[in-house]
Every structure is written in structure tokens, then in C-alpha cells.
Motif scaffolding. Structure first.
Motif, mmCIF file in Angstrom:
data_model
loop_
_atom_site.group_PDB
_atom_site.id
_atom_site.type_symbol
_atom_site.label_atom_id
_atom_site.label_comp_id
_atom_site.label_asym_id
_atom_site.label_seq_id
_atom_site.Cartn_x
_atom_site.Cartn_y
_atom_site.Cartn_z
ATOM 1 N N GLY A 164 0.786 -1.224 0.000
ATOM 2 C CA GLY A 164 0.000 0.000 0.000
ATOM 3 C C GLY A 164 0.814 1.268 0.000
ATOM 4 N N LYS A 165 2.155 1.137 -0.110
ATOM 5 C CA LYS A 165 3.044 2.316 -0.122
ATOM 6 C C LYS A 165 3.200 2.803 -1.573
ATOM 7 C CE LYS A 165 4.097 1.389 4.219
ATOM 8 N NZ LYS A 165 3.318 0.186 4.402
ATOM 9 N N LEU A 166 2.132 3.346 -2.107
ATOM 10 C CA LEU A 166 2.105 3.671 -3.537
ATOM 11 C C LEU A 166 3.122 4.742 -3.912
ATOM 12 C CD1 LEU A 166 -1.730 3.647 -4.283
ATOM 13 C CD2 LEU A 166 -0.091 1.775 -4.452
ATOM 14 N N ASP A 167 3.290 5.760 -3.039
ATOM 15 C CA ASP A 167 4.235 6.833 -3.378
ATOM 16 C C ASP A 167 5.671 6.323 -3.403
ATOM 17 O OD1 ASP A 167 4.295 8.426 -0.097
ATOM 18 O OD2 ASP A 167 3.968 6.348 -0.675
ATOM 19 N N GLN A 168 6.029 5.455 -2.444
ATOM 20 C CA GLN A 168 7.372 4.865 -2.430
ATOM 21 C C GLN A 168 7.576 3.934 -3.616
ATOM 22 O OE1 GLN A 168 10.291 4.980 -0.415
ATOM 23 N NE2 GLN A 168 9.295 6.940 -0.016
ATOM 24 N N ALA A 169 6.539 3.155 -3.920
ATOM 25 C CA ALA A 169 6.605 2.252 -5.074
ATOM 26 C C ALA A 169 6.796 3.052 -6.353
ATOM 27 C CB ALA A 169 5.330 1.410 -5.165
ATOM 28 N N PHE A 170 6.096 4.188 -6.456
ATOM 29 C CA PHE A 170 6.194 5.053 -7.646
ATOM 30 C C PHE A 170 7.621 5.587 -7.790
ATOM 31 C CE2 PHE A 170 4.205 7.595 -10.905
ATOM 32 C CZ PHE A 170 5.034 8.715 -11.004
ATOM 33 N N LYS A 171 8.261 5.994 -6.682
ATOM 34 C CA LYS A 171 9.629 6.526 -6.732
ATOM 35 C C LYS A 171 10.617 5.478 -7.228
ATOM 36 C CE LYS A 171 9.399 10.272 -3.350
ATOM 37 N NZ LYS A 171 9.935 10.833 -2.106
ATOM 38 N N ASP A 172 10.475 4.248 -6.723
ATOM 39 C CA ASP A 172 11.376 3.172 -7.175
ATOM 40 C C ASP A 172 11.158 2.865 -8.654
ATOM 41 O OD1 ASP A 172 12.707 2.856 -4.816
ATOM 42 O OD2 ASP A 172 11.529 1.162 -4.105
ATOM 43 N N ALA A 173 9.902 2.825 -9.076
ATOM 44 C CA ALA A 173 9.607 2.570 -10.491
ATOM 45 C C ALA A 173 10.147 3.696 -11.366
ATOM 46 C CB ALA A 173 8.094 2.425 -10.685
ATOM 47 N N GLN A 174 10.099 4.911 -10.826
ATOM 48 C CA GLN A 174 10.618 6.074 -11.559
ATOM 49 C C GLN A 174 12.129 5.955 -11.765
ATOM 50 O OE1 GLN A 174 9.725 9.825 -9.615
ATOM 51 N NE2 GLN A 174 8.755 10.573 -11.477
ATOM 52 N N LYS A 175 12.831 5.483 -10.731
ATOM 53 C CA LYS A 175 14.285 5.267 -10.855
ATOM 54 C C LYS A 175 14.577 4.215 -11.921
ATOM 55 C CE LYS A 175 15.459 6.437 -6.057
ATOM 56 N NZ LYS A 175 15.879 5.886 -4.759
ATOM 57 N N CYS A 176 13.789 3.144 -11.934
ATOM 58 C CA CYS A 176 13.967 2.083 -12.935
ATOM 59 C C CYS A 176 13.794 2.646 -14.340
ATOM 60 C CB CYS A 176 12.954 0.950 -12.713
ATOM 61 S SG CYS A 176 13.211 0.029 -11.191
ATOM 62 N N ALA A 177 12.761 3.452 -14.512
ATOM 63 C CA ALA A 177 12.475 4.024 -15.834
ATOM 64 C C ALA A 177 13.560 5.016 -16.254
ATOM 65 C CB ALA A 177 11.114 4.705 -15.819
ATOM 66 N N THR A 178 14.192 5.674 -15.284
ATOM 67 C CA THR A 178 15.290 6.597 -15.600
ATOM 68 C C THR A 178 16.505 5.826 -16.105
ATOM 69 O OG1 THR A 178 14.522 8.090 -13.880
ATOM 70 C CG2 THR A 178 16.779 8.415 -14.668
ATOM 71 N N ILE A 179 16.770 4.674 -15.476
ATOM 72 C CA ILE A 179 17.927 3.859 -15.873
ATOM 73 C C ILE A 179 17.679 3.197 -17.222
ATOM 74 C CG2 ILE A 179 19.358 1.861 -15.252
ATOM 75 C CD1 ILE A 179 18.669 2.528 -12.274
ATOM 76 N N GLU A 180 16.446 2.671 -17.414
ATOM 77 C CA GLU A 180 16.098 2.005 -18.683
ATOM 78 C C GLU A 180 14.820 2.632 -19.240
ATOM 79 O OE1 GLU A 180 17.866 -2.446 -17.739
ATOM 80 O OE2 GLU A 180 15.924 -2.272 -18.709
ATOM 81 N N PRO A 181 14.956 3.799 -19.906
ATOM 82 C CA PRO A 181 13.764 4.541 -20.345
ATOM 83 C C PRO A 181 12.929 3.816 -21.389
ATOM 84 C CG PRO A 181 15.792 5.565 -21.165
ATOM 85 C CD PRO A 181 16.197 4.506 -20.191
ATOM 86 N N ARG A 182 13.497 2.819 -22.085
ATOM 87 C CA ARG A 182 12.757 2.124 -23.140
ATOM 88 C C ARG A 182 12.025 0.874 -22.639
ATOM 89 N NH1 ARG A 182 14.056 3.584 -28.423
ATOM 90 N NH2 ARG A 182 15.667 5.183 -28.571
#
Length: 935
Positions: free
Chosen positions: A90-108
Motif C-alpha cells: 500500500g506504499k504507492l508513493d514509495q513504489a512510484f519513486k522506485d519505479a521512476q528510478k527504474c524508468a530513468t535507468i532504462e527509459p525504453r
């Protein structure tokens, strides 16, 4: 019962693939207990996190993923798994931040993009449903409840783990961190640390790190509440995870004190004191840790790493080096004491295999950070005083420490180490210790001689005094540690004295025998890493012999052992591995023998060096293929990631040379890209020696010329490659470098307009145009093909339209060349230019009187590709302007168009016939010709 963590990891992978997640988790847990390698530990944590995800134990999954991220902050798999676990919690904001880091490393990566969209939508729904999203357990009572669970020894293990994980997550959020801080949380976290339970200590320290990150006021308050003495004591423990977590906490505090945190204050206790005073207090305690026997080897490494990272200036343009001066005045002697330790002696401080090298790196960074000669003189005088106080002919143990200190400085600021060698009695004492009966004396002295012999000026003295002693030591000693060092010493002295001196004389023509012994040491994992690194250095010297290098690349275990050692953070090992690979691939510079001078030398009965049969091209190619098969690219890619203090410019150049040799065969370039070679070459092409940057850029050009850029250099990385490629267009580079750079830029220019724009911004156009004038056929062809791809870009077109240049004239004249490939490229460029810019259609008829003759020749060309492009140019001219069309109709070009247009339909050249008919149709539309009735 397996005892190899790698085997246990593989066993866990098999269980995981078989969907037996409980067994898999057990295997990973067992591997963790046996493993000592940090990189592998991160993999094990993230793998166990995957098991917990499958078992729906999300708190455990998040906890394990966090541990992997603590070791490697850019571990994309761990970040994504933590995101998945936090979403389930249920920690959606924290989950979003981690997913954002992943997308920054591999944007495609589509999975990451989809996860971000889903989480964003869920967060938005909650916001719309009832106000701002709140972090779970954010109320005072919930925070208190978490601490109660954690501090209650009778609490269920699962509940405690869940509470610990939630606390860590809460500490990373600003609102949550402040909530903990204001509710006596720091005091409660200190109680968790005092429980001496490793899991609770880790949870508390990680929570504190989150609370300190980016907040100067809170970080200062926490520092004073906990006390720097306590923090250093926790960092000193012989537990790698705890030591690393505390190190991260102290780094977060230091970052804030250095000005990277917020200025606002929260809470009564957050009184910001003088940051300089706090920084000096931290620095003094770290320096004290270096010489304390109570500190573990890992703790000492952490202290050295923190000093390395935070003391020297990051930018030399910043004139304030006061932190460095403070450390030199208050701690240089302590650092020297660390490098002067002798692990084999009973009074030695606890050390790891990297401690002394890290201390040498710190000595080097501090010396490089000094701004003037008086500061450097002060540094030297402190070193001299420290060494002089240890030299005592009546106390050999004390003298050994002095010699070891000199060795340590020689591995750091070498020029300073060279000056210390000139101190009275130092060189003589080193040679005398070689003749001692005590093995420890021989060990220290031989190692010092090796480091000292790097410069020929010092080596001359050692050659005349130490070679005989080293030979005797090698032949007589039964101690492998001494034997291997003696061998490397002889190798170095042989190199310093000339190839026909030292080693060749000693080996009596049998370098293969010595190399075989070195390979045995390399493969013997029971020998400590510090000793095995000397075997690598020995191979670096011995592979000058063609027979040795040929045998070496055939020895798979020895190669793999060397590659594994290359992953360690050791400057000497990296340089030695790179040197050995340069020898094996023959990628060193060779002087070309002038036949006339060779004949003259033979006539005068002088020795003329001849190429060894195994140094001929066929043998070199075989060695390169063998190295590629053994995984040399992965090893090189790993070496490139090393810290700049360890990966020197000289090592970078050697690695670049090896890469260039590996890229020679186009068939191998796909393998190199697949194993990370393309990514590894980019930093080598940007930083290092001039020769190294050129070699790396050339290797990039070879890869870029034949590879799909989207695969070889994915994402934004492709744009970083353009500048190194453009640098090869310099006229000072050789023809092959120019040619392959043009081929690679042609490939890039054909991919996207953004890449074309990048090539233009890097000012490549003038160089490309110059090569279009080149007499060399292949260079002229490559440059013209590159321009053909670039003219699609509007900015390039505008340069052709601009007045006062001969660009268009050059392209028109190249269309009249006899070289078909040049014609194809030039006609293609002209076709695109005239289609995009109508102004160029009329300008084309003015740049040269030969334009009509050239156009007619294109339209009648035997090569259908050239003919088609010529007809397209003609259509563009007719379509641009009626008056221009009238001018063309009045020439023989109408007859040519009529002849082609009247031909019967033919699939092989239908596109040519169609364009000719389009030209005639447009002329009819203008009323310049009448329709032709067919019989």
C-alpha cells in the motif's frame, strides 16, 4: 552440504525456475551466510526478494530488496522488486519513486513505463477520493506502536520484520521522518541499536539515514544526539552489513553538513551549529579510527573511504583545500601508520585485503589536492620525519615499518615516494633486508624493491645491488609469498635494465617455465589475494615472450583467475591485467623497420630483431578469438567501472588498446557489444591519455560502422558516442581512423534527425566537406555518403541554400565523377536537396556550366540506382519552376526523358520509367509539350 555460495545460488535459481520458492529462499539464505563478496550478496538478497514476492511475503521482499540497494544503489532488479512489494503493502508513493528510478535507468523498458502509469493512476484516484495521499502508519500512535513491537522481545518475528520495514520506508519520506523526529523517535531508534540484535540495528540505522538525507537541521540534531563516538563505534564492528549501513548514515550527515541539505529547522532539538566544527569533529574521529586496534578491518576501510570521498576537493577550480590541509596536519602520520602495517607481524592492526591500498589512494588524493610547493614540502617533511623515526639498525622490526611506509607512498604519490627513496639509508636498508635470513624481512624488502624499481633512475642502483640477491631468494626460499615477489622483482628489473639483462639472463632462455609457475599461483585460490596479485604482475612482464602469451591464452583456468582478480579494487592488478592483455593481443606500438636500414645493419654485423613466428598476424588473431571466447570483454567492462583513483589514465589507455585489437574482425563486434564493450568504451574515449582516447574512439568507430546504434548504444548513450567519432575526423589522425569514423557517422546520420542534429552541433560538417575533396577514393566516397544522409536535416539544407559557399557546386561536380559509389551518394544528396529546397533547383543551374552535361549523364547511366537519382533530380527541377522546366525541355534532356518514358513496363526498372513519365506529365501540365499518341 554445499559450502560454495555460488553453487548454492545456482541451486536456488533451479528451485526458483521449478517454482519451489521456499527451497530457493533457503538456498539463497545459506549462500548469504557463507558469502563474503558484496556484489554476490546483493544478487542473493534480490533473488530472495523475488522468492518472497512469489510467496506474497511483501514486507520481507521489500526488506531484502533494500539490502541489495544498500550495496548497489542502481541495482535495477532490486529497485523494481522493492517497487512491486511496496505497491502490495500500500506504499504507492514509495513504489512510484522506485519505479521512476527504474524508468530513468532504462527509459525504453515497457514494463517500467506501464508500472509508472498504473501507480500514477492509483495515486490520483486516492487523491480524488479523499484528499492528499497519506503514508501508512503516519499518525503518532502508529509510530509509537511500531516502536513498541520492535522493542518487545516477545513480539512475533514476522510482526517485528514488518514494523522494521515500515519504519525504514517512513524515514525516507519527509513527513514520516519529521513525525518520527518529533515523537522521540531518535531516542527510540537508539534503544533499538542498543539491543545488539543485528536486524533491529540495521532497521534503526537505515531509518536514521533516511531521516538525515537532504535535511541539514535534522541531520545535525541526530549527529549530536547519537554522538560521533557512538557512530564510529558502530561502524567499527566486524559485521559488513552494519558497518556499511552506518557508513551510509555518516555520509548522509556529511552531505548535509557540506551544504547539500535543506536549511529550514524542524523541532526544538534541531539547532544548527557551526558545520565546520562538526565536520572537523567527524574528520578527527575518522582519523582516530585508522590507528585504533578496536576497529575492525572493514571499519577501517569505511573510515578511509569516507575520507577519500569527502576530504579532497571535487573541483580543482575551488581554491579552498582547507579540509585537506587539516587532514595532513592532524592525520597524515596516522595514514602512514596504516600503510606501514605488516600483516604478517603480530602487532598488526586489523586489516582487509584492500585497506593499505585504499590508504595509498588517500595519500595520493591528498597530495594531488595541494596547491603550491610550500604545502607539498610540508607533506614531504611530515613523511620524512615519520620514516626517519622508524629507521633503527638495532631494531629491525621498527625499520621494517619504515620500509613498508615507503612502499605505501610509492603506491600513492609516486613522485613523493621517489624523493623518500633518496633519504639517507633507505635504499641501502632495502637491499640489506633482502639478504636477511628472516622471511618477513625478505618479504617486505622485495616488495619495496619492486615498487621502487618502476623508475629507471632508482632501478639502476637496485640492478647493481639487488638482482643477485633476488635470484638467490627465488632459488632458495620455500615460501611461496616471497618466491612470487622475487620473480616479479626480477621481471621488473629485467625490464628496467633492458630485455637482454635481468630476467632473460636469470631465466636462461626458459621464460615459459617461470610463466607456468606464475599461472599455477594465479589459479591457486588458497593463496591470499594480495600474493596472487603479484602473479598477475609477473604475467604482465612474462607475456613479452611470444611463446608465453600463446600458452597463457590457452590456459582457461589461468585466464579466468586473472579476470576474477581484475574485479578487485586494486590499482596494480588493473594495470597488470591490462598490460598482459596488451601483450597477448599485440596491441602495443611497434616501430616499422626500414628495409634499407635493416640491410645496412646486417652488413655491419649488428643484431637485427626479427619477428617471432607466434607474433605474426595468424597467431595474434587466434589469441584474440580465444580471449573473446574466455569472456575478456566482460572483464574489461568491469575494470572500466573502477574508481578513478584505481583506474589510472595509463590503465585506461592499455584497456583501449586491447578493445581496439578485439574489434579488428567485424564478425566479433556483435559479441563485444553483447558483453558490454560498447558501453565500456565511451568513458575511455572521453577521459585519459590522448593516445588512449584515440584508440577507444577508433574502437567505437569500428563498432558503430557495422552495428545497429539502437542495439550497440541504447537510449541516450548513442549521443555520447558522436563526439569521439567526430574527433577522429581530425587531419592528424590516420586515413583508416578517418575512414571508419566517416562510416560510423554515416550509419548514425541514417538513424534519426536528432542524431543528425548532434553531428552538426559537434561541428563535423566542415571536416566531412573537406574529405569530399579528398584524392583518396574511399575517403571521398565515405564523406559523400555521410553528407547524403545528413542533407535530410533542415539545418544542413539551409547551409546549402546560404549564399557565399560552394557546397552545392561540390555535390554537383561529384555527380560527374567516374567512381560509381561516389556518384550514387552525391546524386542521392542532390536529389534530397532539390526535393526539400526549391531555391537550390535554380541555384544548381548557376554553380557550374557543366550542370546540364552531368545531369544528362546521370539520366543515361548504366547503373540503375544512379540513373533513378538523376531522373529524380530532373523531376525536382521541372517541378520547382516553369521557366526552369522550359530551359530543360529546350535541351537534349527532353529526348532522354521521352526515350525512357516510352519504354515498356519492366518490374526491374519500373521506378525509373515512372519518374521519367512524371517529368513528361509535369511538362504537359505546364503546356510545354503535347501528349504523345501511341500507335
Amino acid at each position: 552440504q554445499m559450502e560454495d555460495p555460488i553453487q548454492l545460488k545456482e541451486e536456488g535459481n533451479k528451485y526458483f525456475q521449478a517454482s519451489n520458492y521456499e527451497k530457493a529462499a533457503q538456498s539463497y539464505t545459506q549462500a548469504m551466510k557463507l558469502n563474503k563478496d558484496k556484489a554476490l550478496q546483493a544478487v542473493l538478497y534480490r533473488n530472495r526478494a523475488a522468492c518472497f514476492l512469489k510467496q506474497e511475503e511483501y514486507a520481507k521482499a521489500a526488506s531484502d530488496a533494500s539490502r541489495a540497494i544498500d550495496i548497489n544503489s542502481s541495482d535495477i532488479k532490486a529497485l523494481y522488486r522493492r517497487s512491486q512489494a511496496l505497491e502490495k503493502l500500500g506504499k504507492l508513493d514509495q513504489a512510484f519513486k522506485d519505479a521512476q528510478k527504474c524508468a530513468t535507468i532504462e527509459p525504453r523498458n515497457k514494463n517500467f513505463q506501464e508500472t509508472l502509469r498504473r501507480l500514477g493512476a492509483n495515486i490520483q484516484e486516492k487523491v480524488e477520493a479523499g484528499g492528499a495521499l497519506r503514508i501508512q502508519f503516519s499518525t503518532d500512535s502508529r509510530v509509537q506502536k511500531m516502536f513498541e513491537i520492535l522493542l518487545d522481545e516477545n513480539s512475533e518475528k514476522e510482526k517485528r520484520e514488518k514494523a522494521a520495514n515500515n519504519l525504514i520506508v517512513l524515514g525516507r519520506e519527509e513527513a514520516g521522518a519529521e513525525r518520527i523526529f518529533q515523537n522521540n523517535g531518535v531516542s527510540l531508534l537508539l534503544q533499538l541499536i542498543e539491543t545488539k540484535n543485528a536486524e533491529l540495528i540495521l532497521a534503526a540505522v537505515r531509518t536514521l539515514s533516511g531521516m538525515c538525507t537532504g535535511h541539514k537541521a535534522r541531520a545535525t540534531a541526530i549527529l549530536h544526539f547519537l554522538g560521533i563516538d557512538n557512530i564510529c563505534m558502530w561502524m567499527s564492528v566486524d559485521n559488513e552489513e552494519i558497518s556499511l549501513a552506518v557508513c551510509n548514515l555518516l555520509q548522509a550527515i556529511t552531505d548535509c553538513l557540506l551544504g547539500q541539505g535543506k536549511e529550514e529547522q524542524h523541532g526544538k532539538e534541531a539547532v544548527v551549529l557551526d558545520t565546520k566544527k562538526d565536520l572537523r569533529m567527524i574528520t578527527m574521529r575518522l582519523l582516530d579510527m585508522l590507528v585504533s586496534k578496536k576497529v575492525s578491518g572493514q571499519g577501517r576501510d569505511r573510515a578511509l573511504n569516507l575520507l577519500n570521498k569527502n576530504i579532497p576537493r571535487k573541483d580543482l577550480k575551488d581554491h579552498d583545500n582547507s579540509r585537506t590541509i587539516f587532514v595532513i596536519d592532524n592525520g597524515l602520520k596516522k595514514i602512514l601508520k596504516v600503510v606501514g602495517q605488516i600483516p604478517e607481524m603480530p602487532d598488526c592492526l586489523p586489516l582487509t585485503e584492500n585497506t593499505q591500498l585504499t590508504a595509498s589512494v588517500l595519500l595520493n588524493k591528498l597530495y594531488d589536492d595541494l596547491r603550491c610547493d610550500p604545502e607539498r614540502d610540508n607533506y614531504r617533511l611530515i613523511c620524512e620525519e615519520c620514516i626517519r623515526s622508524k629507521i633503527d639498525p638495532q631494531d629491525m622490526d621498527k625499520t621494517l615499518h619504515a620500509i613498508q611506509m615507503v612502499s605505501g607512498v610509492l603506491q600513492g604519490p609516486f613522485d613523493l615516494g621517489n624523493k623518500l627513496l633518496g633519504m639517507k639509508g633507505v635504499m641501502e636498508m632495502m637491499v640489506a633486508l633482502c639478504g636477511s635470513e628472516r622471511e618477513i624481512d625478505q618479504l617486505v624488502a622485495v616488495e619495496a624493491l619492486i615498487h621502487a624499481s618502476t623508475k629507471l633512475s632508482r632501478a639502476t642502483f637496485i640492478i647493481s645491488n639487488g638482482v643477485t640477491l633476488l635470484k638467490e631468494i627465488y632459488k632458495k626460499t620455500k615460501n611461496e609469498k616471497i618466491k612470487i615477489r622475487a620473480l616479479v622483482g626480477l621481471c621488473k628489473l629485467g625490464s628496467a635494465g633492458g630485455t637482454d639483462y635481468g630476467l632473460r639472463q636469470f631465466a636462461e632462455g626458459s621464460t615459459e617455465k617461470l610463466a607456468k609457475q606464475c599461472r599455477k599461483w594465479l589459479c591457486n585460490t588458497s593463496i591470499d589475494t594480495r600474493t596472487r596479485k603479484w602473479a598477475v604482475e609477473g604475467m604482465a612482464y612474462l607475456t613479452f615472450d611470444a611463446d608465453v602469451k600463446d600458452d597463457f591464452v590457452e590456459d582457461e583456468p589461468a585466464l579466468q583467475a586473472m579476470f576474477e582478480l581484475a574485479k578487485t579494487s586494486d590499482k596494480t592488478i588493473l594495470y597488470s591485467v591490462a598490460s598482459a592483455l596488451v601483450n597477448c593481443t599485440n596491441s602495443y606500438d611497434t616501430k616499422e623497420l626500414v628495409p634499407e636500414l635493416v640491410q645496412l645493419a646486417k652488413f655491419s654485423k649488428q643484431h637485427v630483431p626479427e619477428e617471432h613466428p607466434k607474433d605474426k598476424k595468424d597467431f595474434v588473431v587466434k589469441r584474440v578469438k580465444r580471449l573473446l571466447k574466455a569472456g575478456v570483454v566482460s572483464a574489461l567492462a568491469c575494470m572500466v567501472k573502477a574508481d578513478s583513483a584505481i583506474l589510472t589514465d595509463q590503465s585506461k589507455e592499455l584497456i583501449a588498446r586491447v578493445f581496439l585489437a578485439l574489434c579488428e574482425d567485424p564478425k566479433d563486434r556483435g559479441t563485444i557489444v553483447a558483453q558490454g564493450g560498447g558501453k565500456a568504451l565511451i568513458p575511455l574515449a572521453v577521459e585519459g591519455t590522448e593516445v588512449g582516447k584515440i584508440k577507444a574512439s577508433h574502437a567505437l568507430a569500428k563498432i558503430a560502422a557495422v552495428s545497429n546504434p539502437d542495439i550497440a548504444f541504447p537510449g541516450e548513450r548513442v549521443y555520447e558516442v558522436v563526439r569521439p567519432l567526430v574527433s577522429l575526423l581530425n587531419t592528424e589522425r590516420d586515413g583508416l581512423q578517418n575512414y571508419e569514423a566517416l562510416l560510423s557517422l554515416t550509419n548514425f546520420a541514417g538513424r534519426s534527425d536528432k542524431l543528425r542534429m548532434k553531428i552538426v552541433k559537434e561541428r563535423a560538417l566542415p571536416d566531412i566537406e573537406n574529405y569530399m575533396f579528398e584524392n583518396h577514393d574511399q575517403l571521398r566516397q565515405a564523406a559523400t555518403e555521410c553528407m547524403c544522409n545528413l542533407v535530410v536535416n533542415k539545418e544542413v539544407q539551409e547551409r546549402f541554400v546560404a549564399d557565399g559557399n560552394d557546397r552545392l557546386k561540390l555535390v554537383v561536380l561529384l555527380c560527374g565523377e567516374d567512381d560509381e559509389k561516389v556518384q550514387v551518394a552525391a546524386a542521392g544528396a542532390l536529389a534530397m536537396l532539390t526535393a526539400a529546397q526549391k531555391k537550390l533547383c535554380s541555384k544548381l543551374t548557376e554553380v557550374t556550366t557543366q550542370w546540364l552535361e552531368i545531369l544528362q549523364r546521370l539520366c543515361l547511366h548504366d547503373n540503375m540506382e544512379v540513373q533513378h537519382r538523376g531522373l529524380v533530380i530532373t523531376f525536382n527541377l521541372i517541378n520547382a519552376d516553369k521557366e526552369l522546366a522550359k530551359k530543360l525541355v529546350e535541351t537534349e534532356l527532353l529526348e532522354i526523358l521521352t526515350y525512357i518514358g516510352k519504354q515498356e513496363d519492366d518490374p526491374k526498372k519500373q521506378n525509373i520509367i515512372n519518374v521519367a513519365r512524371d517529368c513528361l506529365t509535369r511538362c504537359m501540365d505546364y503546356g510545354l509539350i503535347k501528349p504523345l499518341s501511341r500507335a
